[in-house]
Design a protein around this motif. Structure first.
Motif, PDB file in Angstrom:
ATOM      1  N   GLY A  16       0.829  -1.167  -0.127  1.00  0.00           N
ATOM      2  CA  GLY A  16      -0.081  -0.030  -0.098  1.00  0.00           C
ATOM      3  C   GLY A  16       0.916   1.299   0.000  1.00  0.00           C
ATOM      4  N   LYS A  17       2.129   1.187   0.413  1.00  0.00           N
ATOM      5  CA  LYS A  17       3.105   2.388   0.315  1.00  0.00           C
ATOM      6  C   LYS A  17       3.044   2.849  -0.961  1.00  0.00           C
ATOM      7  CE  LYS A  17       5.322   1.759   4.656  1.00  0.00           C
ATOM      8  NZ  LYS A  17       6.598   1.345   5.152  1.00  0.00           N
ATOM      9  N   ILE A  18       2.590   2.235  -2.272  1.00  0.00           N
ATOM     10  CA  ILE A  18       2.658   2.653  -3.548  1.00  0.00           C
ATOM     11  C   ILE A  18       1.843   4.088  -3.509  1.00  0.00           C
ATOM     12  CG2 ILE A  18       0.573   1.531  -4.335  1.00  0.00           C
ATOM     13  CD1 ILE A  18       1.821   1.204  -6.988  1.00  0.00           C
ATOM     14  N   ARG A  71      -1.062  10.497   9.676  1.00  0.00           N
ATOM     15  CA  ARG A  71      -2.209  10.044   9.193  1.00  0.00           C
ATOM     16  C   ARG A  71      -2.164   9.499   7.763  1.00  0.00           C
ATOM     17  NH1 ARG A  71      -6.453  11.416   6.765  1.00  0.00           N
ATOM     18  NH2 ARG A  71      -5.543  13.509   5.802  1.00  0.00           N
ATOM     19  N   ILE A  72      -1.649  10.249   6.886  1.00  0.00           N
ATOM     20  CA  ILE A  72      -1.272   9.632   5.567  1.00  0.00           C
ATOM     21  C   ILE A  72      -0.440   8.407   5.516  1.00  0.00           C
ATOM     22  CG2 ILE A  72      -0.385  10.439   3.514  1.00  0.00           C
ATOM     23  CD1 ILE A  72      -0.883  13.288   4.127  1.00  0.00           C
ATOM     24  N   MET A  73       0.730   8.504   6.206  1.00  0.00           N
ATOM     25  CA  MET A  73       1.369   7.083   6.432  1.00  0.00           C
ATOM     26  C   MET A  73       0.595   6.027   6.918  1.00  0.00           C
ATOM     27  SD  MET A  73       4.449   6.003   5.883  1.00  0.00           S
ATOM     28  CE  MET A  73       6.063   5.473   6.302  1.00  0.00           C
ATOM     29  N   LYS A  74       0.061   6.110   7.860  1.00  0.00           N
ATOM     30  CA  LYS A  74      -1.188   4.875   8.527  1.00  0.00           C
ATOM     31  C   LYS A  74      -1.886   4.354   7.330  1.00  0.00           C
ATOM     32  CE  LYS A  74      -0.744   5.617  13.258  1.00  0.00           C
ATOM     33  NZ  LYS A  74      -1.718   6.053  14.568  1.00  0.00           N
ATOM     34  N   ALA A  75      -2.130   5.283   6.426  1.00  0.00           N
ATOM     35  CA  ALA A  75      -3.293   4.979   5.241  1.00  0.00           C
ATOM     36  C   ALA A  75      -2.545   3.530   4.431  1.00  0.00           C
ATOM     37  CB  ALA A  75      -3.625   6.163   4.278  1.00  0.00           C
ATOM     38  N   THR A 124      -3.143  -1.388   1.400  1.00  0.00           N
ATOM     39  CA  THR A 124      -2.962  -2.637   1.186  1.00  0.00           C
ATOM     40  C   THR A 124      -3.963  -3.650   1.098  1.00  0.00           C
ATOM     41  OG1 THR A 124      -0.614  -2.546   2.395  1.00  0.00           O
ATOM     42  CG2 THR A 124      -1.364  -4.818   2.360  1.00  0.00           C
ATOM     43  N   ASP A 125      -4.895  -3.169   2.167  1.00  0.00           N
ATOM     44  CA  ASP A 125      -6.195  -3.912   2.281  1.00  0.00           C
ATOM     45  C   ASP A 125      -7.003  -4.092   0.911  1.00  0.00           C
ATOM     46  OD1 ASP A 125      -7.924  -5.436   3.998  1.00  0.00           O
ATOM     47  OD2 ASP A 125      -9.222  -3.649   3.599  1.00  0.00           O
ATOM     48  N   LEU A 178      -1.300  -6.255  20.569  1.00  0.00           N
ATOM     49  CA  LEU A 178      -2.061  -7.274  21.229  1.00  0.00           C
ATOM     50  C   LEU A 178      -2.826  -6.741  22.569  1.00  0.00           C
ATOM     51  CD1 LEU A 178       0.492 -10.045  22.198  1.00  0.00           C
ATOM     52  CD2 LEU A 178      -0.788  -9.512  20.223  1.00  0.00           C
ATOM     53  N   ASP A 179      -2.566  -5.120  22.773  1.00  0.00           N
ATOM     54  CA  ASP A 179      -3.405  -4.604  23.706  1.00  0.00           C
ATOM     55  C   ASP A 179      -4.553  -3.683  22.970  1.00  0.00           C
ATOM     56  OD1 ASP A 179      -1.810  -2.608  22.681  1.00  0.00           O
ATOM     57  OD2 ASP A 179      -1.055  -1.839  24.662  1.00  0.00           O
ATOM     58  N   GLY A 180      -4.715  -3.633  21.760  1.00  0.00           N
ATOM     59  CA  GLY A 180      -5.753  -2.835  21.252  1.00  0.00           C
ATOM     60  C   GLY A 180      -5.311  -1.703  20.785  1.00  0.00           C
ATOM     61  N   SER A 181      -3.901  -1.214  21.025  1.00  0.00           N
ATOM     62  CA  SER A 181      -3.689   0.003  20.679  1.00  0.00           C
ATOM     63  C   SER A 181      -2.893   0.367  19.196  1.00  0.00           C
ATOM     64  CB  SER A 181      -2.425   0.538  21.611  1.00  0.00           C
ATOM     65  OG  SER A 181      -1.281  -0.389  21.522  1.00  0.00           O
ATOM     66  N   GLY A 182      -3.036  -0.616  18.459  1.00  0.00           N
ATOM     67  CA  GLY A 182      -2.542  -0.799  17.062  1.00  0.00           C
ATOM     68  C   GLY A 182      -3.432  -0.052  16.010  1.00  0.00           C
ATOM     69  N   TYR A 183      -3.140   0.035  14.826  1.00  0.00           N
ATOM     70  CA  TYR A 183      -4.047   0.283  13.853  1.00  0.00           C
ATOM     71  C   TYR A 183      -4.061  -0.490  12.606  1.00  0.00           C
ATOM     72  CZ  TYR A 183       0.119   2.198  11.280  1.00  0.00           C
ATOM     73  OH  TYR A 183       1.552   2.492  10.817  1.00  0.00           O
TER      74      TYR A 183
END
Ligand SMILES: [Fe+2]
Ligand SMILES: [Fe+2]
Ligand SMILES: [Fe+2]
Length: 430
Positions: free
Chosen positions: A262-264, A283-287, A292-293, A315-320
């Motif tokens: 997805g980094k394309i 925010r843009i980077m996280k997209a 990828t999805d 694992l603790d739900g703090s990811g994205y």
């Protein structure tokens, strides 16, 4: 369960969707050129199904070099009528050095070379190069938004820009298969997919095409190449240490290889930013995981797609992006998340130097202790740190050599093309 985790058709679909993210026009151009080219080869009746599929894939990818030269902002008319050499050379080099097609990549190198200059070069696949050149211009011609092409263009250019035998083959194929009519409906897309459903590429062929796609995207930025490669290598090392079965090792391979595809869609200014990103840039980077999805979801086996799209979950739900928890994440997904962090810590990134081994181990351990990443995988990494990093260094050196080789080759081929370009420009005036 399907016999093959990732099929030949899946590979074609991932390539199509990625080209579509790059630019809708580049995708439809690639599809149409590939379809015309396929019909011309089929008419000859001398290619096996496997050869036809491989050539169709090459034709689909003939403008892949534009990833490097134009990114996701491709203007097809400029690409195909003005800046023709740079993307031809990169496309050739990607296919030649990163994919399993070998010298067939020559056809891509010469897809903008005028017929009456063919005596300047030698190429084992000159016929295919001629067919590809014609198929390419045929689509450019059919798009009414390309300025400067008159209606009698092909009649005027036969024997000058296009080989008479390619023109002849095109006409025969059209008479035989009526493919221009099929191009007006969606039917041709289904027929293309059918080509890849009929054949089974070897694991090496499948992996080679995908690796080429991924490295071509990453090629914009050296550090991204290293990151993808090391995340893949570390994921497989963790998989081995955790005694993952063969099919899951394949899932780990494909999922980790494609995890940052997805980094394309992420601008180079953010990918290579020399400082910590601002909130907006972050925010843009996280997209990238959302992209990828978008590429993989519904195309690849769900297990593989999830490995790729969940590498930033904790694992603790703090990811994205979903904030999933341990019980919702499979072991394989958790392993790739560890490999991704290990890669970021161990390698130099645009915003940080490579960390020394003790620091890397310390950070991994504290992330594991804080319930963020898989404890067993972290223990396996720390216990086998030297072995894992030694194996990875070997692969990295190999990749970097190919990377440098491509850059060197680019310069020397470009010099040759500059001479040919002058001849191409003046030949009608002499
Ligand atoms: Fe092109
Ligand atoms: Fe093209
Ligand atoms: Fe990522």
């Amino acid at each position: 369960m399907r016999a093959e985790l990732v099929t030949t058709e899946d590979i074609f679909n991932v390539i199509s969707k990625t080209l579509g993210i790059m630019s809708a026009k580049v995708l439809s151009h690639g599809e149409i050129v590939a379809y015309i080219f396929y019909n011309m080869l089929k008419e000859e009746a001398s290619y096996s199904d496997n050869e036809l599929a491989e050539w169709t894939m090459i034709a689909m990818l003939h403008d892949i070099g534009a990833i490097k030269t134009d990114g996701t902002n491709v203007d097809l008319s400029v690409l195909e009528t003005k800046n023709v050499w740079a993307h031809s050379i990169y496309g050739y080099l990607f296919l030649r050095y990163l994919s399993p097609v070998g010298s067939k990549a020559d056809a891509v190198l010469y897809h903008h070379l005028a017929y009456n200059l063919h005596n300047q070069i030698s190429c084992p696949y000159m016929k295919e190069a001629e067919y590809l050149t014609l198929a390419d211009k045929m689509d450019v011609f059919m798009r009414t938004d390309i300025p400067g092409m008159e209606r009698d263009y092909f009649a005027k250019k036969a024997g000058i820009d296009f080989s008479p035998s390619a023109m002849d083959r095109f006409n025969r194929a059209q008479k035989h298969f009526k493919f221009l009519e099929k191009l007006k409906t969606e039917a041709y897309r289904e027929e293309m997919r059918e080509i890849f459903r009929k054949v089974t590429f070897s694991e090496k062929q499948k992996r080679g095409f995908l690796e080429m796609l991924v490295y071509a995207i990453d090629f914009r930025s050296q550090q991204t190449v290293i990151h993808t490669m090391s995340t893949k290598a570390f994921s497989l090392e963790i998989g081995k240490l955790m005694r993952v079965n063969k099919r899951d090792m394949d899932a780990l391979y494909y999922g980790s290889l494609l995890h940052d595809i997805g980094k394309i869609a992420i601008p180079l200014s953010i990918l290579e930013c020399p400082r910590r990103l601002t909130d907006e840039e972050m925010r843009i980077m996280k997209a990238h995981v959302i992209i990828t999805d978008r590429i993989l979801n519904g195309v690849l086996d769900e297990k593989v797609a999830r490995i790729a799209t969940r590498h930033h979950e904790k694992l603790d739900g703090s990811g994205y992006p979903l904030g999933l928890k341990e019980t919702e994440l499979s072991n394989l997904e958790q392993y790739v998340a560890v490999a991704d962090i290990l890669s970021a810590l161990y390698s130099k990134r645009s915003y940080k130097e490579a960390f020394p081994p003790e620091k890397v181990k310390g950070i991994l351990q504290s992330d594991a202790d804080n319930g963020k990443i898989n404890k067993e995988a972290v223990k396996a990494v720390i216990d086998n740190f030297d072995m894992i990093t030694r194996n990875y260094e070997t692969e990295r050196n190999d990749t970097m050599e190919r990377y440098k080789e491509i850059l060197d080759q680019y310069d020397s081929i470009y010099q040759k093309f500059k001479v040919i370009d002058v001849k191409q420009y003046y030949r009608d005036k002499i």
